[in-house]
Every structure is written in C-alpha cells, then in structure tokens.
Design a protein around this motif. Structure first.
Motif, short mmCIF file in Angstrom:
data_model
loop_
_atom_site.label_atom_id
_atom_site.label_comp_id
_atom_site.label_asym_id
_atom_site.label_seq_id
_atom_site.Cartn_x
_atom_site.Cartn_y
_atom_site.Cartn_z
N VAL A 136 45.85 58.17 38.26
CA VAL A 136 45.10 57.46 37.23
C VAL A 136 46.07 56.95 36.19
N VAL A 137 45.92 55.69 35.83
CA VAL A 137 46.68 55.11 34.73
C VAL A 137 45.69 54.85 33.61
N VAL A 138 45.96 55.42 32.44
CA VAL A 138 45.11 55.22 31.27
C VAL A 138 45.56 53.93 30.59
N CYS A 139 44.63 52.99 30.44
CA CYS A 139 44.91 51.71 29.78
C CYS A 139 44.32 51.74 28.38
N ASP A 140 45.20 51.74 27.38
CA ASP A 140 44.75 51.71 25.99
C ASP A 140 44.42 50.27 25.64
N VAL A 141 43.12 49.98 25.52
CA VAL A 141 42.66 48.60 25.31
C VAL A 141 42.22 48.36 23.87
N GLY A 142 42.51 49.30 22.97
CA GLY A 142 42.09 49.19 21.58
C GLY A 142 42.68 47.99 20.86
N ARG A 155 43.86 50.36 42.72
CA ARG A 155 43.17 50.80 43.95
C ARG A 155 44.02 50.55 45.18
N ARG A 156 44.72 49.43 45.20
CA ARG A 156 45.61 49.16 46.34
C ARG A 156 46.72 50.19 46.41
N GLY A 157 47.10 50.76 45.27
CA GLY A 157 48.13 51.80 45.23
C GLY A 157 47.57 53.20 45.37
N GLY A 158 46.27 53.31 45.64
CA GLY A 158 45.66 54.62 45.84
C GLY A 158 45.20 55.29 44.56
N GLY A 159 45.07 54.54 43.48
CA GLY A 159 44.67 55.13 42.20
C GLY A 159 43.56 54.38 41.53
N ARG A 160 43.44 54.60 40.23
CA ARG A 160 42.42 53.95 39.41
C ARG A 160 42.98 53.77 38.01
N ILE A 161 42.28 52.97 37.21
CA ILE A 161 42.62 52.92 35.79
C ILE A 161 41.45 53.50 35.01
#
Length: 128
Positions: A49-55, A76-82
């Motif tokens: 999981v990559v946390v995307c700080d969108v603030g 998702r293509r890399g096997g993860g999520r954000i």
C-alpha cells in the motif's frame, strides 16, 4: 505449528507505509513521474500500500480524478493499492460521482463497524 495466512486485506502500519505527498496542482506532464514513483515504492521494500497525501492538491477536478485513477492502476499492476490521506470532502464526492472507490486513512473498512460500536437488540424485536 503455523497457521495459514488469511485472505483478507493486508495489515498496514500507517507509520511505516510508503507515503507519496502530492503537492498541488499537479501538471499533466508530472503524472508519468508520479506513477513511476508509485511503481518504485511498491517494488522496493515489499510494500503493498502506498499512502497518497492529497491534502495539498487544491480544489478537486477531473485532472485530480485522472491522476488518482492512474496512480491506482499503476499500484494494482504492481500488486498493491493506494490509500488516500487527508482528502477534501469535495474530492471524495467527485470520486464517488465518477464511480471510483479508494481506501481512506482513518475510515472503517466496508462491512466492518467502527471500533467500539456494538449492535443492540431490543427484547421485543422479532427475529430476522
């Protein structure tokens, strides 16, 4: 003796997760570089999981929706999520309007009640 791993969502430690801060506004030419950063974050340390700080993205628009959709597709293509951190309520409404669902930090997972919530049963209620 060991037990098999559960098939549920991965446990994510917010303090150890890879964090990508998205400064706003993001120009169209920067999207490919941000996707590459997500790809590297997922490929390096076993993160899922990559946390995307969108603030700091500023006012939501279709450009922001496009950026987040591309980042999620890359993950998702890399096997993860954000997972989104500090999203504006207007951004969440816009994402919902276009049919995109993202995990948000601090939000209970779907089908799971928030911690500390218990269902009460009235004694006179018929069984369902």
């Amino acid at each position: 003796m060991s037990s098999p791993r559960s098939a549920g969502l991965p446990v994510v430690d917010a303090e150890r997760s890879a964090v990508l801060v998205l400064p706003g506004p993001v120009a169209r030419g920067e999207v490919a570089g941000l996707c590459e950063r997500v790809r590297m974050m997922l490929g390096g340390g076993g993160e899922r999981v990559v946390v995307c700080d969108v603030g700091g993205l500023g006012p939501p628009g279709l450009g922001v929706v496009d950026l987040l959709a591309r980042l999620e597709l890359t993950a998702r293509r890399g096997g993860g999520r954000i997972r989104l951190r500090d999203p504006d309520p207007a951004l969440l409404a816009l994402l919902d309007l276009v049919g995109l669902r993202f995990q948000v930090e601090g939000q209970a997972e779907e089908r799971e009640p928030p911690l500390g919530v218990e269902e009460a049963v009235e004694t006179g209620d018929p069984a369902v």
